[in-house]
Design an enzyme around this catalytic site. Structure first.
Site, mmCIF file in Angstrom:
data_model
loop_
_atom_site.group_PDB
_atom_site.id
_atom_site.type_symbol
_atom_site.label_atom_id
_atom_site.label_comp_id
_atom_site.label_asym_id
_atom_site.label_seq_id
_atom_site.Cartn_x
_atom_site.Cartn_y
_atom_site.Cartn_z
ATOM 1 N N LYS A 258 0.843 -1.195 0.000
ATOM 2 C CA LYS A 258 0.000 0.000 0.000
ATOM 3 C C LYS A 258 0.880 1.249 0.000
ATOM 4 O O LYS A 258 1.976 1.243 0.553
ATOM 5 C CB LYS A 258 -0.936 -0.023 1.218
ATOM 6 C CG LYS A 258 -2.042 -1.065 1.093
ATOM 7 C CD LYS A 258 -2.974 -1.054 2.281
ATOM 8 C CE LYS A 258 -2.403 -1.796 3.462
ATOM 9 N NZ LYS A 258 -2.232 -3.241 3.216
ATOM 10 N N HIS B 297 -5.095 4.675 8.708
ATOM 11 C CA HIS B 297 -4.341 4.931 9.932
ATOM 12 C C HIS B 297 -4.892 6.137 10.685
ATOM 13 O O HIS B 297 -4.250 6.646 11.591
ATOM 14 C CB HIS B 297 -2.860 5.180 9.615
ATOM 15 C CG HIS B 297 -2.231 4.069 8.856
ATOM 16 N ND1 HIS B 297 -1.264 4.277 7.897
ATOM 17 C CD2 HIS B 297 -2.437 2.739 8.893
ATOM 18 C CE1 HIS B 297 -0.903 3.116 7.383
ATOM 19 N NE2 HIS B 297 -1.605 2.170 7.969
ATOM 20 N N ASP C 134 20.956 21.298 13.564
ATOM 21 C CA ASP C 134 21.382 20.193 14.413
ATOM 22 C C ASP C 134 21.807 18.978 13.611
ATOM 23 O O ASP C 134 21.870 17.868 14.127
ATOM 24 C CB ASP C 134 20.272 19.783 15.387
ATOM 25 C CG ASP C 134 19.069 19.182 14.666
ATOM 26 O OD1 ASP C 134 19.032 19.242 13.426
ATOM 27 O OD2 ASP C 134 18.189 18.643 15.352
ATOM 28 N N CYS C 135 22.105 19.169 12.315
ATOM 29 C CA CYS C 135 22.479 18.034 11.474
ATOM 30 C C CYS C 135 23.710 17.335 12.022
ATOM 31 O O CYS C 135 23.727 16.130 12.223
ATOM 32 C CB CYS C 135 22.734 18.494 10.046
ATOM 33 S SG CYS C 135 23.290 17.178 8.932
ATOM 34 N N SER D 237 14.329 6.808 7.846
ATOM 35 C CA SER D 237 14.208 6.739 6.391
ATOM 36 C C SER D 237 15.557 6.915 5.716
ATOM 37 O O SER D 237 15.815 6.334 4.655
ATOM 38 C CB SER D 237 13.224 7.804 5.887
ATOM 39 O OG SER D 237 13.647 9.100 6.256
ATOM 40 N N GLY E 123 11.285 6.035 -3.215
ATOM 41 C CA GLY E 123 11.033 7.189 -2.366
ATOM 42 C C GLY E 123 10.055 8.187 -2.941
ATOM 43 O O GLY E 123 9.419 8.937 -2.214
ATOM 44 N N THR F 47 16.329 17.099 -1.825
ATOM 45 C CA THR F 47 16.699 15.867 -1.124
ATOM 46 C C THR F 47 18.122 15.497 -1.530
ATOM 47 O O THR F 47 18.772 16.211 -2.294
ATOM 48 C CB THR F 47 15.758 14.701 -1.495
ATOM 49 O OG1 THR F 47 16.004 14.311 -2.862
ATOM 50 C CG2 THR F 47 14.296 15.112 -1.334
#
Length: 458
Positions: A39, A152, A313-314, A367, A407, A415
């Site tokens: 799904k 959900h 904060d990476c 992810s 993705g 990204t």
């Protein structure tokens, strides 16, 4: 209908290792192959996609279709798209019937994908769902209902006042006006017929539920001869409705026993025996060592860069020592060992990428872990018998395509693809024009840096 099903925690995609264990159990000695029916939720696409790529790397024949028939969502932007709802069960039935008839994986995949694209579902809820031990996921007034919500408990297309059943059905059917023909439940027959729909099959039941959430959904599927034939076949699945408007021809075997999974279906991690590094292994070892050392000392710079494009904060995130990228690099450094006793298969590019993908999955998490694992795993096919620069470039391109396929993002969506895609293109084009591999790699790195800078200033 299904040979195996993989469940995760409530409203959560199952972990990739569980999915891969199921694929191994079903497909390891199955020359026909395995079809994954998923799904359209991001976590499911990523986890099942990574498991599929890992199974392919192990030599198994695997394909995957993603069902997203939710008619409440029609946006064409870069979101996850239409959600998968109870119409997925019809795809289970169609694919399962074709498999029983001995159709090839390629043919089953093609027919199932076409059916998924010719289907729509619309749901309505009168009460919310709740995770065990938690409050309801949303609140409805006593006179309200949610139209078009997900399984959900995701928000629907709108919240409306409660109406009589026939008016609710009319609203749902009107919203599904782009679907031409199909199977629906009793109250919608009149509405469907008024829209010129010829209703050939009617199925009523609890096809897909969501804890205690009260409501109904309608699925319309455009029928053709093949789909109708498959829906009419017998099945031992106990909840499948036994009533249909056409004769039940039946072709399913009823003497099947539950699948017994032996320890052979469980992943056993290979111990990498220390071996003397070849010339290739020496180069690979040196690259991995230098890259990990550089990134492990770059926390401050990473924070500085992330502050320009994110929340600053990476680098800290990378260095938490938990399940993020820093932990991944620590794990690589530890697994790498020494030149005299290397712990990673540096002499074998295919095994190396699979080992790195496994470390990525175990130590990075989230992810990002799945994306990078996909990137590493999917390209291994190009390195099985060839370690030339062009083979590495092909592996890079295949990894990028896997990220895009599972993705859903594309270059330009801010990204990792915004750096990986152009760098891979430059690497391939430079090598194709005869440029020295090292110079070609330098050009690709320069492109990565330029793209990252452009992301910063946007």
């Amino acid at each position: 209908m299904l040979t195996a099903a993989v469940a995760g925690a409530v409203f959560t995609s199952p972990p990739t290792k569980s999915i891969l264990a199921a694929i191994r159990a079903v497909g390891r000695d199955n020359s026909g192959g395995t079809l994954l029916i998923v799904k359209n939720y991001t976590g499911d696409r990523l986890n099942f996609g990574f498991a599929a790529e890992r199974a392919k790397a192990e030599g198994m024949k695997v394909d995957m279709i993603v069902v997203g028939e939710d008619c409440a969502l029609t946006s064409k932007d870069k979101t996850a798209g239409r959600r998968g709802l109870c119409g997925t069960v019809l795809i289970h039935k169609i694919a399962g019937a074709l498999a029983e008839e001995g159709k090839s994986l390629e043919e089953i995949t093609q027919i199932a994908k076409a059916a998924a694209q010719a289907m729509g579902t619309m749901g309505v809820s009168l009460a919310p769902c709740s995770l065990p031990g938690s409050l309801p996921s949303f609140v409805l007034g006593s006179d309200e209902m949610e139209l078009g919500l997900g399984i959900h408990g995701e928000p629907g297309v709108k919240r409306v006042k409660i109406e009589k059943a026939d008016q609710v059905v009319k609203t749902m059917i009107d919203h599904m006006s782009d679907v031409q023909s199909g199977a629906t439940y009793k109250l919608s027959l009149k509405q469907a017929i008024e829209k010129g729909v010829k209703v050939d099959r009617v199925y009523v039941g609890s096809f897909m539920t969501s804890l205690e959430m009260a409501g109904v959904s309608i699925t319309l599927l455009h029928l053709d001869q093949t789909r109708a034939h498959c829906l009419d076949q017998s099945t031992t699945a106990p909840a499948w409705p036994r009533v249909s408007l056409s004769p039940n021809t039946g072709c399913v075997r009823t003497d099947k026993q539950p699948l017994e999974v032996s320890q052979d279906g469980v992943e056993v991690k290979k111990e990498v025996a220390a071996e003397k590094l070849t010339a290739l292994g020496e180069q690979v070892y040196a690259v991995i060592s230098h890259v990990t050392d550089a990134l492990l000392t770059a926390e401050g710079k990473l924070n500085e860069l992330d502050n320009l494009v994110g929340d600053g904060d990476c680098g800290t995130t990378l260095s938490r020592g938990g399940d993020r990228i820093f932990s991944f690099f620590v794990a690589i450094k530890k697994a790498l060992g020494s030149r005299d006793a290397p712990g990673l298969p540096c002499n074998n590019p295919e095994e190396l990428l699979l080992s790195l993908a496994s470390l990525c999955e175990d130590h990075m998490g989230g992810s990002s872990g799945v994306f990078y694992s996909l990137f590493l795993t999917s390209g291994t096919v190009h390195l099985r018998s060839n370690s030339a620069a062009k083979a590495w470039a092909q592996a890079w391109e295949t990894g990028v395509q896997a990220i895009m396929r599972y993705g859903g993002a594309e270059p330009g969506d801010r990204t990792m693809l915004d750096a990986l895609h152009p760098a891979g293109s430059i690497l391939n084009s430079q090598l194709a024009s005869g440029v020295d591999p090292l110079e070609a790699l330098k050009k690709a790195v320069e492109v990565c840096i330029i793209m990252c800078f452009l992301l910063e200033v946007k």
